[in-house]
Design a protein around this motif. Structure first.
Motif, PDB file in Angstrom:
ATOM      1  N   VAL A   1       0.827  -1.210   0.000  1.00  0.00           N
ATOM      2  CA  VAL A   1       0.000   0.000   0.000  1.00  0.00           C
ATOM      3  C   VAL A   1       0.857   1.254   0.000  1.00  0.00           C
ATOM      4  N   GLY A   2       2.055   1.179   0.575  1.00  0.00           N
ATOM      5  CA  GLY A   2       2.950   2.328   0.578  1.00  0.00           C
ATOM      6  C   GLY A   2       2.733   3.292   1.719  1.00  0.00           C
ATOM      7  N   TRP A   3       2.132   2.809   2.816  1.00  0.00           N
ATOM      8  CA  TRP A   3       1.936   3.653   4.001  1.00  0.00           C
ATOM      9  C   TRP A   3       3.177   3.487   4.876  1.00  0.00           C
ATOM     10  N   LYS A   4       4.156   4.335   4.673  1.00  0.00           N
ATOM     11  CA  LYS A   4       5.456   4.212   5.330  1.00  0.00           C
ATOM     12  C   LYS A   4       5.397   4.818   6.730  1.00  0.00           C
ATOM     13  N   VAL A   5       5.420   3.958   7.729  1.00  0.00           N
ATOM     14  CA  VAL A   5       5.235   4.408   9.098  1.00  0.00           C
ATOM     15  C   VAL A   5       6.449   4.021   9.946  1.00  0.00           C
ATOM     16  N   ASP A   6       6.841   4.935  10.824  1.00  0.00           N
ATOM     17  CA  ASP A   6       7.964   4.694  11.725  1.00  0.00           C
ATOM     18  C   ASP A   6       7.399   4.298  13.092  1.00  0.00           C
ATOM     19  N   ALA A   7       6.952   3.058  13.201  1.00  0.00           N
ATOM     20  CA  ALA A   7       6.356   2.567  14.440  1.00  0.00           C
ATOM     21  C   ALA A   7       6.292   1.050  14.373  1.00  0.00           C
ATOM     22  N   ARG A   8       6.125   0.421  15.505  1.00  0.00           N
ATOM     23  CA  ARG A   8       5.969  -1.031  15.516  1.00  0.00           C
ATOM     24  C   ARG A   8       4.493  -1.379  15.375  1.00  0.00           C
ATOM     25  N   TYR A   9       4.240  -2.597  14.934  1.00  0.00           N
ATOM     26  CA  TYR A   9       2.872  -3.079  14.744  1.00  0.00           C
ATOM     27  C   TYR A   9       2.535  -4.055  15.865  1.00  0.00           C
ATOM     28  N   ASN A  10       1.432  -3.825  16.554  1.00  0.00           N
ATOM     29  CA  ASN A  10       0.995  -4.678  17.649  1.00  0.00           C
ATOM     30  C   ASN A  10      -0.177  -5.537  17.200  1.00  0.00           C
ATOM     31  N   ALA A  11       0.096  -6.780  16.834  1.00  0.00           N
ATOM     32  CA  ALA A  11      -0.980  -7.688  16.450  1.00  0.00           C
ATOM     33  C   ALA A  11      -1.874  -7.999  17.645  1.00  0.00           C
ATOM     34  N   LEU A  12      -1.259  -8.155  18.809  1.00  0.00           N
ATOM     35  CA  LEU A  12      -2.016  -8.322  20.050  1.00  0.00           C
ATOM     36  C   LEU A  12      -1.169  -7.770  21.186  1.00  0.00           C
ATOM     37  N   SER A  13      -1.632  -6.689  21.758  1.00  0.00           N
ATOM     38  CA  SER A  13      -0.822  -5.922  22.694  1.00  0.00           C
ATOM     39  C   SER A  13      -0.937  -6.449  24.117  1.00  0.00           C
ATOM     40  N   ASP A  14       0.191  -6.867  24.668  1.00  0.00           N
ATOM     41  CA  ASP A  14       0.243  -7.293  26.059  1.00  0.00           C
ATOM     42  C   ASP A  14      -0.023  -6.116  26.992  1.00  0.00           C
ATOM     43  N   GLU A  15       0.435  -4.936  26.601  1.00  0.00           N
ATOM     44  CA  GLU A  15       0.221  -3.750  27.436  1.00  0.00           C
ATOM     45  C   GLU A  15      -1.263  -3.419  27.546  1.00  0.00           C
ATOM     46  N   VAL A  16      -1.972  -3.408  26.427  1.00  0.00           N
ATOM     47  CA  VAL A  16      -3.406  -3.122  26.460  1.00  0.00           C
ATOM     48  C   VAL A  16      -4.130  -4.136  27.331  1.00  0.00           C
ATOM     49  N   ASN A  17      -3.822  -5.415  27.122  1.00  0.00           N
ATOM     50  CA  ASN A  17      -4.494  -6.460  27.880  1.00  0.00           C
ATOM     51  C   ASN A  17      -4.219  -6.349  29.365  1.00  0.00           C
ATOM     52  N   ARG A  18      -2.977  -6.017  29.715  1.00  0.00           N
ATOM     53  CA  ARG A  18      -2.589  -5.898  31.120  1.00  0.00           C
ATOM     54  C   ARG A  18      -3.279  -4.712  31.791  1.00  0.00           C
ATOM     55  N   GLU A  19      -3.446  -3.617  31.057  1.00  0.00           N
ATOM     56  CA  GLU A  19      -4.004  -2.398  31.630  1.00  0.00           C
ATOM     57  C   GLU A  19      -5.531  -2.357  31.588  1.00  0.00           C
ATOM     58  N   TRP A  20      -6.161  -3.311  30.935  1.00  0.00           N
ATOM     59  CA  TRP A  20      -7.605  -3.243  30.711  1.00  0.00           C
ATOM     60  C   TRP A  20      -8.383  -3.318  32.020  1.00  0.00           C
ATOM     61  N   ASP A  21      -9.425  -2.512  32.124  1.00  0.00           N
ATOM     62  CA  ASP A  21     -10.291  -2.479  33.296  1.00  0.00           C
ATOM     63  C   ASP A  21     -11.241  -3.679  33.248  1.00  0.00           C
ATOM     64  N   ARG A  22     -11.075  -4.606  34.187  1.00  0.00           N
ATOM     65  CA  ARG A  22     -11.895  -5.808  34.224  1.00  0.00           C
ATOM     66  C   ARG A  22     -12.908  -5.757  35.367  1.00  0.00           C
ATOM     67  N   GLY A  23     -13.510  -4.609  35.558  1.00  0.00           N
ATOM     68  CA  GLY A  23     -14.464  -4.426  36.637  1.00  0.00           C
ATOM     69  C   GLY A  23     -15.853  -4.927  36.285  1.00  0.00           C
ATOM     70  N   ASP A  24     -16.826  -4.442  37.023  1.00  0.00           N
ATOM     71  CA  ASP A  24     -18.202  -4.902  36.879  1.00  0.00           C
ATOM     72  C   ASP A  24     -18.763  -4.628  35.488  1.00  0.00           C
ATOM     73  N   ASP A  25     -18.330  -3.539  34.880  1.00  0.00           N
ATOM     74  CA  ASP A  25     -18.848  -3.187  33.557  1.00  0.00           C
ATOM     75  C   ASP A  25     -18.575  -4.298  32.557  1.00  0.00           C
ATOM     76  N   LEU A  26     -17.400  -4.887  32.649  1.00  0.00           N
ATOM     77  CA  LEU A  26     -17.059  -5.964  31.731  1.00  0.00           C
ATOM     78  C   LEU A  26     -17.855  -7.225  32.042  1.00  0.00           C
ATOM     79  N   ARG A  27     -17.966  -7.567  33.325  1.00  0.00           N
ATOM     80  CA  ARG A  27     -18.614  -8.821  33.692  1.00  0.00           C
ATOM     81  C   ARG A  27     -20.108  -8.827  33.390  1.00  0.00           C
ATOM     82  N   THR A  28     -20.706  -7.669  33.184  1.00  0.00           N
ATOM     83  CA  THR A  28     -22.130  -7.643  32.835  1.00  0.00           C
ATOM     84  C   THR A  28     -22.369  -8.088  31.404  1.00  0.00           C
TER      85      THR A  28
END
Length: 530
Positions: free
Chosen positions: A421-448
């Motif tokens: 596609v030619g979208w030249k980006v200076d960054a890493r690609y996160n297919a599945l982010s451990d940081e996002v998963n670790r920081e995610w709020d797993r409170g009552d809102d999720l369990r509902t």
């Protein structure tokens, strides 16, 4: 893709972080950030007058570091074709970004998307558009894109696949592009999408169920407005935790942003998190677990058919549930169900006996192929890998599918975006982010869960159609959970408006060509109805 720990709960051990992740589901350490410039440092004068303010807080430093990252490039486009059922489809690929604004109107994040649009009829709004989201939390949309419904695909996720196999893309015979345009959205922290605010604000604005739904809904709204597609027929597909998002986004768009979906496809959805609770009293957690294990056994015996699974389901919701509830009130109940469960699963009779016919997911995954020295995947227990710690009391290795899938998907996506596609980006690609998963709020809102929003969206729109699809072998989001959930919903008009379908395979059943073809046919039929 829904991230799991070594499963310890009876049915849906779905959201804890997988500590041993490496790439696909684990490619996510934070991006390297530039150092603070001198002008951002406190002056000597301020240091003397207020020692507590002489150094920036971690939050301030994080925000400064994020703001010094190189800007994301302008949107990029390329023209491609695919031969599909004897016809040539010409389409445009766009990799672009959309800003996310905070409550004060400041840009707090940038969401990157990959869109595939067919020019014929798009400008007039006659061609449908489908928005696609994966789960995690922390998963990019690459799995639905290259695994299931995009115009390109690659071989991943099946038994024997190697992470070092060539990450070669080829035309996808199961793509949905023949009947809908496709927009794949990467939530903040996944793919190349990123937050522009501090770590604390990032968690507050992006890593919690309700804010997540609100900003992603706005991204869909903004894409529709920017591309003159508000009058198009609109659909949403969400996989795994994306299936949790699906009903909530649909209801929020419908009730708050004034955008109505024509249909929703929930792929292996994390729909009803609380269904696996109270395993000591309720038969439901074990009812959810048994059918996928029986399906895996039937597949190994080359006997997996819809008719065979219909018998499994009938037993599960009938005699099995009844015998579980009888407990010690009927001395014959437990021996009877142990014998039947042993026959259905092919497991060691002693293993079934000492489990009381209640098959705990983590124990089963270590038991199913133990004699071969292998572990089973929670996403499809017939996909295995060697157990590097066979004598450990607990599973220490990564899930077999997760361990093999990240490298090819990441390589394929980065090469496609930057070179093709030619979208030249200076960054890493996160297919599945451990940081996002670790920081995610797993409170009552999720369990509902999101069943309430599913019911409300269906009730509000008598034409809205929901298709819930599962692989029979999936133990991370078992199909029986969706069957039981939908069967408890009131019938609102046509009962087929909310339906559940199952296919051979696991969580990502679409990696099997036959299941991907059947999914294509079922979804196309749903689109033709509204």
């Amino acid at each position: 893709m829904l991230r799991t720990s070594s499963p310890q709960r009876p049915a849906i051990a779905l959201l804890s972080a997988l500590l041993s992740f490496t790439l696909l589901c684990c490619v996510a350490s934070p991006l390297q950030a530039a150092a603070q410039s001198d002008k951002d440092k406190p002056s000597d004068k301020s240091a003397k007058s207020d020692k507590s303010g002489s150094e920036k807080s971690d939050s301030d430093k994080s925000a400064t570091e994020r703001s010094t990252r190189p800007p994301l490039p302008a949107d990029a486009h390329t023209q491609q074709t695919i031969e599909f059922e004897g016809k040539t489809i010409h389409y445009t690929v766009t990799v672009g970004k959309l800003p996310v604004y905070d409550s004060e109107g400041k840009t707090s994040g940038e969401v990157v998307y990959t869109a595939y649009t067919v020019d014929n009829g798009a400008s007039s709004g006659t061609r449908p558009v489908t928005f696609a989201l994966n789960g995690g939390p922390g998963a990019s949309s690459v799995y639905l894109n290259f695994g299931a419904i995009g115009p390109k695909t690659l071989h991943v996720g099946n038994d024997g696949d190697s992470p070092s196999d060539p990450a070669t893309l080829y035309d996808n015979p199961g793509t949905w592009l023949d009947f809908t345009d496709l927009v794949f959205i990467d939530p903040i922290g996944t793919g190349f999408s990123r937050s522009l605010v501090s770590k604390e604000e990032t968690k507050k604005q992006f890593y919690s169920p309700t804010p997540d739904i609100e900003y992603l809904s706005r991204v869909i709204y903004d894409w529709l407005v920017n591309n003159d597609r508000l009058t198009s027929r609109k659909y949403l597909v969400g996989e795994s935790y994306g299936g949790f998002r699906g009903p909530r986004i649909t209801h929020f768009l419908q009730s708050q942003l004034g955008v109505a979906m024509n249909g929703v496809v929930l792929v292996s959805p994390y729909l009803n998190p609380a269904i696996d609770e109270n395993a000591e009293m309720s038969p439901i957690p074990w009812m959810v677990t048994l059918p996928p294990i029986a399906a895996a056994h039937l597949e190994r015996e080359h006997k997996l058919t819809p008719a065979a699974m219909a018998d499994v389901i009938a037993y599960t919701r009938g005699e099995y549930a009844t015998d579980l509830l009888k407990g010690r009130s009927d001395p014959e109940a437990t021996p009877r169900l142990i014998k039947k469960v042993t026959d259905l699963t092919g497991l060691d009779p002693e293993f079934v006996k000492y489990s009381g016919g209640r098959l705990e997911t983590g124990a089963y995954l270590r038991e199913a192929h133990r004699e071969e020295g292998k572990l089973s995947s929670i996403y499809d227990s017939n996909v295995t890998s060697f157990d590097p710690f066979p004598f450990s009391p607990d599973q220490r290795a990564n899930d077999p599918i997760l361990a093999s899938i990240v490298a090819p998907t990441t390589t394929a996506m980065v090469d496609f975006v930057t070179r093709v596609v030619g979208w030249k980006v200076d960054a890493r690609y996160n297919a599945l982010s451990d940081e996002v998963n670790r920081e995610w709020d797993r409170g009552d809102d999720l369990r509902t869960g999101s069943v309430s929003q599913l019911r409300e969206a269906v009730a509000a729109d008598p034409k809205l159609r929901i298709l819930i699809v599962h692989g029979w072998n999936d133990l991370s989001c078992p199909f029986m959970g969706s069957i039981l959930t939908v069967d408890e919903m009131p019938i609102m008009g046509d009962p087929a408006r909310v339906s559940v379908r199952e296919y051979p395979g696991g969580h990502m059943f679409y990696t099997r060509p036959s299941s991907r073809t059947d999914l294509h046919a079922d979804v196309k039929a749903m689109f033709s109805q509204h």
